[in-house]
Motif scaffolding. Structure first.
Motif, PDB file in Angstrom:
ATOM      1  N   GLU A   1       0.071  -9.367   7.565  1.00 23.04           N
ATOM      2  CA  GLU A   1       0.380  -8.197   8.372  1.00 23.04           C
ATOM      3  C   GLU A   1       1.792  -7.745   8.020  1.00 23.04           C
ATOM      4  O   GLU A   1       2.690  -8.575   7.843  1.00 23.04           O
ATOM      5  CB  GLU A   1       0.313  -8.556   9.859  1.00 23.04           C
ATOM      6  CG  GLU A   1       0.645  -7.401  10.788  1.00 23.04           C
ATOM      7  CD  GLU A   1       0.770  -7.819  12.242  1.00 23.04           C
ATOM      8  OE1 GLU A   1       0.466  -8.987  12.586  1.00 23.04           O
ATOM      9  OE2 GLU A   1       1.177  -6.961  13.051  1.00 23.04           O
TER      10      GLU A   1
ATOM     11  N   GLU B   1      -9.933 -13.072  17.464  1.00 21.51           N
ATOM     12  CA  GLU B   1     -10.127 -13.628  18.809  1.00 21.51           C
ATOM     13  C   GLU B   1     -11.528 -13.291  19.305  1.00 21.51           C
ATOM     14  O   GLU B   1     -12.219 -12.445  18.733  1.00 21.51           O
ATOM     15  CB  GLU B   1      -9.063 -13.042  19.752  1.00 21.51           C
ATOM     16  CG  GLU B   1      -7.650 -13.437  19.349  1.00 21.51           C
ATOM     17  CD  GLU B   1      -6.567 -12.710  20.155  1.00 21.51           C
ATOM     18  OE1 GLU B   1      -6.871 -12.247  21.271  1.00 21.51           O
ATOM     19  OE2 GLU B   1      -5.436 -12.623  19.652  1.00 21.51           O
TER      20      GLU B   1
ATOM     21  N   TRP C   1     -12.560  -9.613  19.813  1.00 22.54           N
ATOM     22  CA  TRP C   1     -12.330  -8.634  18.748  1.00 22.54           C
ATOM     23  C   TRP C   1     -13.659  -7.992  18.354  1.00 22.54           C
ATOM     24  O   TRP C   1     -14.711  -8.647  18.360  1.00 22.54           O
ATOM     25  CB  TRP C   1     -11.720  -9.303  17.513  1.00 22.54           C
ATOM     26  CG  TRP C   1     -10.250  -9.558  17.623  1.00 22.54           C
ATOM     27  CD1 TRP C   1      -9.535  -9.740  18.769  1.00 22.54           C
ATOM     28  CD2 TRP C   1      -9.340  -9.697  16.552  1.00 22.54           C
ATOM     29  NE1 TRP C   1      -8.215  -9.976  18.469  1.00 22.54           N
ATOM     30  CE2 TRP C   1      -8.071  -9.959  17.113  1.00 22.54           C
ATOM     31  CE3 TRP C   1      -9.464  -9.640  15.157  1.00 22.54           C
ATOM     32  CZ2 TRP C   1      -6.923 -10.139  16.335  1.00 22.54           C
ATOM     33  CZ3 TRP C   1      -8.324  -9.823  14.384  1.00 22.54           C
ATOM     34  CH2 TRP C   1      -7.080 -10.067  14.979  1.00 22.54           C
TER      35      TRP C   1
ATOM     36  N   PRO D   1       0.843  -1.203   0.000  1.00 24.72           N
ATOM     37  CA  PRO D   1       0.000   0.000   0.000  1.00 24.72           C
ATOM     38  C   PRO D   1       0.875   1.250   0.000  1.00 24.72           C
ATOM     39  O   PRO D   1       2.079   1.179   0.257  1.00 24.72           O
ATOM     40  CB  PRO D   1      -0.753  -0.129   1.329  1.00 24.72           C
ATOM     41  CG  PRO D   1       0.162  -0.908   2.205  1.00 24.72           C
ATOM     42  CD  PRO D   1       0.900  -1.846   1.309  1.00 24.72           C
ATOM     43  N   ALA D   2       0.248   2.378  -0.272  1.00 26.75           N
ATOM     44  CA  ALA D   2       0.947   3.652  -0.147  1.00 26.75           C
ATOM     45  C   ALA D   2       1.241   3.902   1.326  1.00 26.75           C
ATOM     46  O   ALA D   2       0.412   3.586   2.186  1.00 26.75           O
ATOM     47  CB  ALA D   2       0.066   4.770  -0.702  1.00 26.75           C
ATOM     48  N   ASP D   3       2.400   4.443   1.622  1.00 27.32           N
ATOM     49  CA  ASP D   3       2.780   4.749   3.016  1.00 27.32           C
ATOM     50  C   ASP D   3       2.544   3.581   3.949  1.00 27.32           C
ATOM     51  O   ASP D   3       1.784   3.692   4.909  1.00 27.32           O
ATOM     52  CB  ASP D   3       1.992   5.969   3.540  1.00 27.32           C
ATOM     53  CG  ASP D   3       2.366   7.242   2.805  1.00 27.32           C
ATOM     54  OD1 ASP D   3       1.485   8.100   2.624  1.00 27.32           O
ATOM     55  OD2 ASP D   3       3.545   7.353   2.412  1.00 27.32           O
ATOM     56  N   PRO D   4       3.169   2.459   3.696  1.00 31.95           N
ATOM     57  CA  PRO D   4       2.930   1.295   4.553  1.00 31.95           C
ATOM     58  C   PRO D   4       3.363   1.568   5.992  1.00 31.95           C
ATOM     59  O   PRO D   4       4.314   2.309   6.237  1.00 31.95           O
ATOM     60  CB  PRO D   4       3.792   0.203   3.920  1.00 31.95           C
ATOM     61  CG  PRO D   4       4.856   0.933   3.170  1.00 31.95           C
ATOM     62  CD  PRO D   4       4.235   2.206   2.699  1.00 31.95           C
ATOM     63  N   VAL D   5       2.641   0.991   6.946  1.00 32.07           N
ATOM     64  CA  VAL D   5       3.005   1.112   8.356  1.00 32.07           C
ATOM     65  C   VAL D   5       3.076  -0.270   8.973  1.00 32.07           C
ATOM     66  O   VAL D   5       2.387  -1.204   8.532  1.00 32.07           O
ATOM     67  CB  VAL D   5       2.004   1.982   9.155  1.00 32.07           C
ATOM     68  CG1 VAL D   5       2.027   3.415   8.691  1.00 32.07           C
ATOM     69  CG2 VAL D   5       0.616   1.429   9.093  1.00 32.07           C
ATOM     70  N   VAL D   6       3.921  -0.404   9.982  1.00 33.02           N
ATOM     71  CA  VAL D   6       4.026  -1.673  10.697  1.00 33.02           C
ATOM     72  C   VAL D   6       2.680  -1.985  11.341  1.00 33.02           C
ATOM     73  O   VAL D   6       2.055  -1.111  11.931  1.00 33.02           O
ATOM     74  CB  VAL D   6       5.145  -1.608  11.755  1.00 33.02           C
ATOM     75  CG1 VAL D   6       5.132  -2.851  12.627  1.00 33.02           C
ATOM     76  CG2 VAL D   6       6.500  -1.443  11.081  1.00 33.02           C
ATOM     77  N   GLY D   7       2.236  -3.224  11.205  1.00 35.70           N
ATOM     78  CA  GLY D   7       0.946  -3.636  11.747  1.00 35.70           C
ATOM     79  C   GLY D   7      -0.185  -3.555  10.750  1.00 35.70           C
ATOM     80  O   GLY D   7      -1.304  -3.996  11.039  1.00 35.70           O
ATOM     81  N   GLU D   8       0.103  -3.013   9.556  1.00 39.91           N
ATOM     82  CA  GLU D   8      -0.958  -2.833   8.563  1.00 39.91           C
ATOM     83  C   GLU D   8      -1.349  -4.175   7.952  1.00 39.91           C
ATOM     84  O   GLU D   8      -0.521  -5.042   7.713  1.00 39.91           O
ATOM     85  CB  GLU D   8      -0.493  -1.887   7.462  1.00 39.91           C
ATOM     86  CG  GLU D   8      -1.588  -1.471   6.494  1.00 39.91           C
ATOM     87  CD  GLU D   8      -1.174  -0.340   5.570  1.00 39.91           C
ATOM     88  OE1 GLU D   8      -0.089   0.237   5.774  1.00 39.91           O
ATOM     89  OE2 GLU D   8      -1.949  -0.039   4.635  1.00 39.91           O
ATOM     90  N   LEU D   9      -2.645  -4.312   7.688  1.00 39.79           N
ATOM     91  CA  LEU D   9      -3.177  -5.532   7.094  1.00 39.79           C
ATOM     92  C   LEU D   9      -3.218  -5.414   5.575  1.00 39.79           C
ATOM     93  O   LEU D   9      -3.550  -4.368   5.029  1.00 39.79           O
ATOM     94  CB  LEU D   9      -4.604  -5.792   7.603  1.00 39.79           C
ATOM     95  CG  LEU D   9      -4.759  -6.216   9.060  1.00 39.79           C
ATOM     96  CD1 LEU D   9      -6.228  -6.334   9.432  1.00 39.79           C
ATOM     97  CD2 LEU D   9      -4.048  -7.535   9.319  1.00 39.79           C
TER      98      LEU D   9
ATOM     99  N   PRO E   1      -2.854 -12.353  12.554  1.00 39.02           N
ATOM    100  CA  PRO E   1      -3.437 -13.233  13.569  1.00 39.02           C
ATOM    101  C   PRO E   1      -4.909 -13.500  13.303  1.00 39.02           C
ATOM    102  O   PRO E   1      -5.600 -12.689  12.679  1.00 39.02           O
ATOM    103  CB  PRO E   1      -3.242 -12.450  14.875  1.00 39.02           C
ATOM    104  CG  PRO E   1      -2.960 -11.055  14.477  1.00 39.02           C
ATOM    105  CD  PRO E   1      -2.399 -11.079  13.103  1.00 39.02           C
TER     106      PRO E   1
END
Lengths: 54, 277
Positions: free
Chosen positions: A33, A49, A52, A14-22, A46
């Motif tokens: 992830e 759960e 969630w 994706p554009a501007d990926p971030v840690v934790g992004e799905l 994950p």
């Protein structure tokens, strides 16, 4: 472009990926992830759960 | 001014919020609840926390911990507590006189059967704590009631033995989800499905719902009853008027932006920035 850890297919980032992004692998449909950005690393997301939600 | 964003996974909703915070030139600190350690004395150096955890249990505990060291939170721990438990939500709505389906709570299979038969079939059995339309049961007769209650008692953890029983509302294939930010009902969607469960997580389709004065009034009343903030109110259309089904405190909105024409993440960020000031 990254590699799906489940099926080895190319996964578009994706554009501007971030840690934790799905992300979803378009080939195998697995939900992934972003585990790290430098170096880039994907893992299976994950499972949902019991507590969630909204 | 620094805003903390408490998150688990970064879903599309959180990504949209990040984009909105970036446009607002906000100093944002990402706080991953999977890595968070709190010591009851201090918190990351932020002025306000916006909670966006996927896990209700983590959100609930984290909000209490951040508030205990003086960090303002959206939403507040009290709001998460009430919204996260349907029994507490029902009690808050009842105390505020907000219209909602008739409900009962019982703690044994025997008393639950008695409650169900007082109400009359069908009824809906729900876990008091749960989301996304999971583990809902439409109980059509005594045989189903006995079976479901036994399964919940034997197979579930202890909280599944708090039997929350709700009047079944024939809602004509849809419900309404409204988005309340502060004292404004900013948008709404219909969620339509052939199934009686109309969560979009269960396949319901969203379409725009015009916010009438009646919809706005009951949505704002429900939001106020649970403590206010940034909430999504689920409404049922019944012969006796609109009824509040539940209130959600970590609302999902990614599929409602184009549907409603309202930039929901931008409105959330505006609210957060105002509250932080």
């Amino acid at each position: 472009m990254a590699t799906c850890p489940v099926c080895d297919a190319d996964v578009e980032l994706p554009a501007d990926p971030v840690v934790g992004e799905l992300l979803t692998c378009d080939d195998c449909g697995c939900e992934l992830e972003i585990l790290a950005l430098d170096p880039f690393k994907l893992g299976e997301a994950p499972e949902a759960e019991e507590d969630w939600g909204e | 001014m620094r805003i903390g964003l408490l998150h688990s996974l970064i879903r599309k909703d959180e990504k949209l919020l990040l984009e909105a915070f970036k446009k607002a030139r906000c100093d944002l600190q990402m706080i991953d609840d999977r890595k968070l350690i709190m010591d009851f004395k201090s918190a990351p150096p932020i002025d306000l926390l916006l909670e966006r955890s996927i896990n209700h249990s983590r959100a609930l505990h984290a909000l209490r911990l951040f508030e205990s060291v003086g960090v303002k939170c959206i939403n507040r721990h009290q709001v998460a507590t009430v919204c996260g438990d349907k029994m507490l939500t029902t009690a808050a709505l009842a105390e505020a006189g907000v219209a909602q389906p008739d409900s009962r709570v019982a703690f044994t299979e025997t008393s639950a059967i008695e409650a169900i038969e007082q109400m009359g079939y069908p009824v809906v059995l729900k876990p008091a704590v749960g989301s996304w339309g999971r583990l809902l049961s439409k109980v059509n007769d005594r045989d189903a009631a006995e079976s479901i209650l036994e399964h919940k008692t034997v197979l579930g953890s202890y909280h599944h033995s708090v039997f929350y029983i709700q009047e079944y509302i024939d809602k004509a294939g849809r419900d309404i989800r409204t988005f309340v930010i502060g004292d404004e009902c900013i948008a709404g969607i219909y969620r339509t499905s052939k199934h009686w469960i109309t969560n979009t997580a269960r396949g319901a389709e969203a379409s725009k719902c015009e916010i009438t004065p009646e919809i706005a009034d009951i949505s704002l009343a429900a939001a106020a009853a649970v403590g206010g903030g940034v909430v999504a109110v689920d409404l049922l259309e019944s012969p006796r008027g609109l009824l509040v089904n539940e209130v959600n405190y970590t609302m999902e909105f990614k599929n409602s932006i184009d549907t409603t024409g309202v930039d929901i993440p931008a409105r959330i960020v505006d609210y957060v920035m105002r509250e932080a000031n």
